[in-house]
Design an enzyme around this catalytic site. Structure first.
Site, PDB file in Angstrom:
ATOM      1  N   HIS A  10       0.837  -1.204   0.000  1.00 57.66           N
ATOM      2  CA  HIS A  10       0.000   0.000   0.000  1.00 57.66           C
ATOM      3  C   HIS A  10       0.872   1.254   0.000  1.00 57.66           C
ATOM      4  O   HIS A  10       1.191   1.811   1.050  1.00 57.66           O
ATOM      5  CB  HIS A  10      -0.925  -0.018   1.231  1.00 57.66           C
ATOM      6  N   HIS A  12       1.283   5.060  -2.178  1.00 53.20           N
ATOM      7  CA  HIS A  12       0.724   5.987  -3.173  1.00 53.20           C
ATOM      8  C   HIS A  12       1.811   6.986  -3.577  1.00 53.20           C
ATOM      9  O   HIS A  12       2.681   7.336  -2.774  1.00 53.20           O
ATOM     10  CB  HIS A  12      -0.462   6.771  -2.595  1.00 53.20           C
ATOM     11  N   SER A  77      -5.930  10.470  -2.163  1.00 48.69           N
ATOM     12  CA  SER A  77      -6.752  11.652  -1.901  1.00 48.69           C
ATOM     13  C   SER A  77      -6.884  12.529  -3.134  1.00 48.69           C
ATOM     14  O   SER A  77      -7.801  13.347  -3.224  1.00 48.69           O
ATOM     15  CB  SER A  77      -6.162  12.450  -0.741  1.00 48.69           C
ATOM     16  N   HIS A 182     -10.547   1.535  -1.678  1.00 52.55           N
ATOM     17  CA  HIS A 182      -9.939   2.757  -1.132  1.00 52.55           C
ATOM     18  C   HIS A 182     -10.700   3.980  -1.626  1.00 52.55           C
ATOM     19  O   HIS A 182     -10.736   4.260  -2.816  1.00 52.55           O
ATOM     20  CB  HIS A 182      -8.474   2.845  -1.573  1.00 52.55           C
ATOM     21  N   TYR A 198     -11.754   7.524   5.388  1.00 51.51           N
ATOM     22  CA  TYR A 198     -10.992   6.315   5.026  1.00 51.51           C
ATOM     23  C   TYR A 198     -11.391   5.130   5.914  1.00 51.51           C
ATOM     24  O   TYR A 198     -11.699   4.037   5.437  1.00 51.51           O
ATOM     25  CB  TYR A 198      -9.480   6.546   5.152  1.00 51.51           C
ATOM     26  N   GLU A 288       1.620   2.622   3.826  1.00 57.20           N
ATOM     27  CA  GLU A 288       1.073   3.868   3.248  1.00 57.20           C
ATOM     28  C   GLU A 288       1.981   5.036   3.632  1.00 57.20           C
ATOM     29  O   GLU A 288       1.522   6.078   4.092  1.00 57.20           O
ATOM     30  CB  GLU A 288      -0.387   4.098   3.682  1.00 57.20           C
ATOM     31  N   ARG A 294       2.575  11.625   8.827  1.00 57.36           N
ATOM     32  CA  ARG A 294       3.974  11.683   8.405  1.00 57.36           C
ATOM     33  C   ARG A 294       4.946  11.974   9.535  1.00 57.36           C
ATOM     34  O   ARG A 294       6.146  12.047   9.327  1.00 57.36           O
ATOM     35  CB  ARG A 294       4.132  12.748   7.317  1.00 57.36           C
TER      36      ARG A 294
END
Lengths: 346, 346
Positions: A10, A12, A77, A182, A198, A288, A294
């Site tokens: 996962h 992105h 997103s 998702h 989510y 992710e 973060r």
């Protein structure tokens, strides 16, 4: 036993060069001002720019944390299927998927692509098939991301068990690719995108499957529910009990041949619950990274999304079980990933 | 130390005599056929009928399981605020609240009432205040249930942090009563009521508070998030990290003076996670018995919703901590409950 390949299922492309967002903003502005619609050819991103955006971000962290290969899809997103019509989504999906494909070509040992679909609220999902086919047959994508709510938080599409979605499932079965379920950005003020929408979508998707007999129609269909399955493992007793009330089989028979959970749960206790409650055949490693969360956890001194640390620190898992979570399950759930690795003698 | 009073802070009158549902069905039918609107006086339920419905159900189980006192409110899934207009909701809420009040009068040692509100989508929540006032001042209610989504799964109201809701909060603060944030039946086909909508609402409500500064405006406002807080404790790291990204204080300072979780989590591992992750001052015992999950867990041989067993079996809790969960926290979060108990020398 041999050291497992650490596959992060996962990831992105959250760090794409700024030109991508600039182009997207022009595309969005042109919905009301068609004369200024940007051409696809106006978006120019060089291989060097792609390389830098990956090497300084995802690849740097993968090396630091010790993961090998990321299944890489466009930024969730930014899919924003609720913006514009099918043509807008279609153009945008093609651009984003091509970028992930290029990243996978530039870093074939570290990235393999999964596709976003050009979904659009109220539009037949069959319209997504040409993009899906291209991504699988030409770009070597090993999976797709399927948005159960292209409206962005208004939930106007039928449940995933509805025949509405069957054209996508038929193609998934034909190609033997799984879908990560998702959602994208919420445009409903009630739902924070990464803190509510989510997780809610994860729980919702699981329950849509639970109440239905979808997997009788598609015995080989596979769904990966991200973010550790939303609320599902924490409430596993509730879901077992609800299946019982509804006269469904035990969840392991009813759903767990087809539904899998990732490990995007950002603290040790959550991962410990996940690996205790959900059969280990149904858990796939994922982080992710450079996503919703973060920062560095002041309680541990490490990144919240460095989920490999929690798997490593688990006192419940032995080496064989870690192999399943890191590599074995991903190769089973993503057969095209397994084939690609096998072709490279991995 | 003295044996704690076992207070179940989350019980609904799910077992009301059939006449209630029959009357409600007539009321709903009359929305399209006003000539046949039933009178409130046509609903006749005797004290004996109330007694029997409680003695053979909730009270029987409370005795079997060893809980003492239930905070008792109208059946959540029957609130159905999306049906009809304010007048329909108002009449219905008054009937349901009166029944819970009567139950509390018939069994003063075992039940104390909390009120549903006559919410209606698109209607100013200030319209709920007369019913709320009556329930507190005349019926001795110690709390309310506040539905953050009176549309029933379409989420058309503003977030709980919006000034839209402030009239209710002002009255809550004045009376020193908490609200359980509890949705009702989903009329959106995407959301199963008890398997998705309830849990999603719990997560959503928490995140609405997290992104806002609501509790700066109302430092003494208290929300109880049911069903173990939805997905929140399982994703506690995610929420801590999101608060950090949003430059909010630590969750314990930002939210935990005002937000509390119940123990309606129907398996041991879930309860163990809850009590490990969430400070014990913020956890209130509850079962929501005879609710969403009424069966016996084949893995344990006991009712899924017999949550006291999980608290008892926890290896993480000592006697003082169990006292907090069973009694101490409930008396702090529900000051009017504490006053009522103190008046009886309890």
């Amino acid at each position: 036993m041999k050291k497992p390949l650490i596959i992060d299922c996962h990831g992105h492309y959250t760090t794409a060069p700024k030109a991508l967002e600039t182009w997207r903003n022009r595309q969005i502005a042109a919905i009301k001002d068609p004369a200024n619609k940007p051409k696809v050819s106006e978006l120019q991103i060089s291989d060097d720019e792609l390389r830098e955006s990956i090497e300084t971000n995802q690849l740097r962290l993968m090396r630091e944390r010790g993961s090998d290969l990321t299944i890489f899809s466009p930024r969730a997103s930014f899919m924003a299927h609720h913006i514009g019509d099918f043509e807008v989504s279609s153009t945008w999906a093609a651009i984003c998927n091509e970028l992930c494909y290029r990243v996978a070509q530039l870093f074939p040992d570290n990235f393999i692509a999964a596709a976003m679909l050009p979904q659009s609220p109220g539009v037949d999902p069959a319209t997504c098939l040409p993009e899906l086919e291209k991504c699988v047959t030409q770009y070597g994508n090993v999976g797709i991301n399927l948005n159960p709510d292209p409206s962005g938080g208004h939930w106007t599409s039928p449940p995933l068990s509805d025949r509405h979605w069957y054209p996508v499932y038929e193609k998934m079965v034909e190609y033997d690719i799984p879908a990560m379920i998702h959602v994208s950005t919420s445009c409903n003020a009630c739902f924070h995108t990464t803190g509510a929408h989510y997780l809610n979508a994860d729980t919702t998707a699981f329950m849509q499957c639970l109440t239905s007999d979808l997997f009788k129609d598609f015995p080989t269909l596979k769904f990966l529910i991200p973010h550790g399955g939303g609320a599902v493992p924490y409430h596993w007793g509730r879901f077992r009990g609800l299946a019982q009330e509804l006269k469904k089989p035990l969840l392991k028979d009813h759903l767990l041949h087809n539904i899998f959970f990732d490990t995007c749960v950002y603290h040790q206790s959550g991962i410990d619950l996940l690996t205790k409650v959900i059969p280990l055949d149904n858990i796939l490693f994922a982080s992710e990274m450079i996503g919703a969360v973060r920062g560095i956890d002041p309680e541990t001194g490490h990144y919240y999304d460095d989920t490999k640390r929690y798997i490593e620190a688990s006192t419940q898992l032995d080496a064989q079980q870690r192999y399943q979570i890191y590599e074995g399950n991903a190769r089973r759930v993503f057969p095209r990933l397994d084939a690609a690795l096998t072709a490279k003698n991995q």
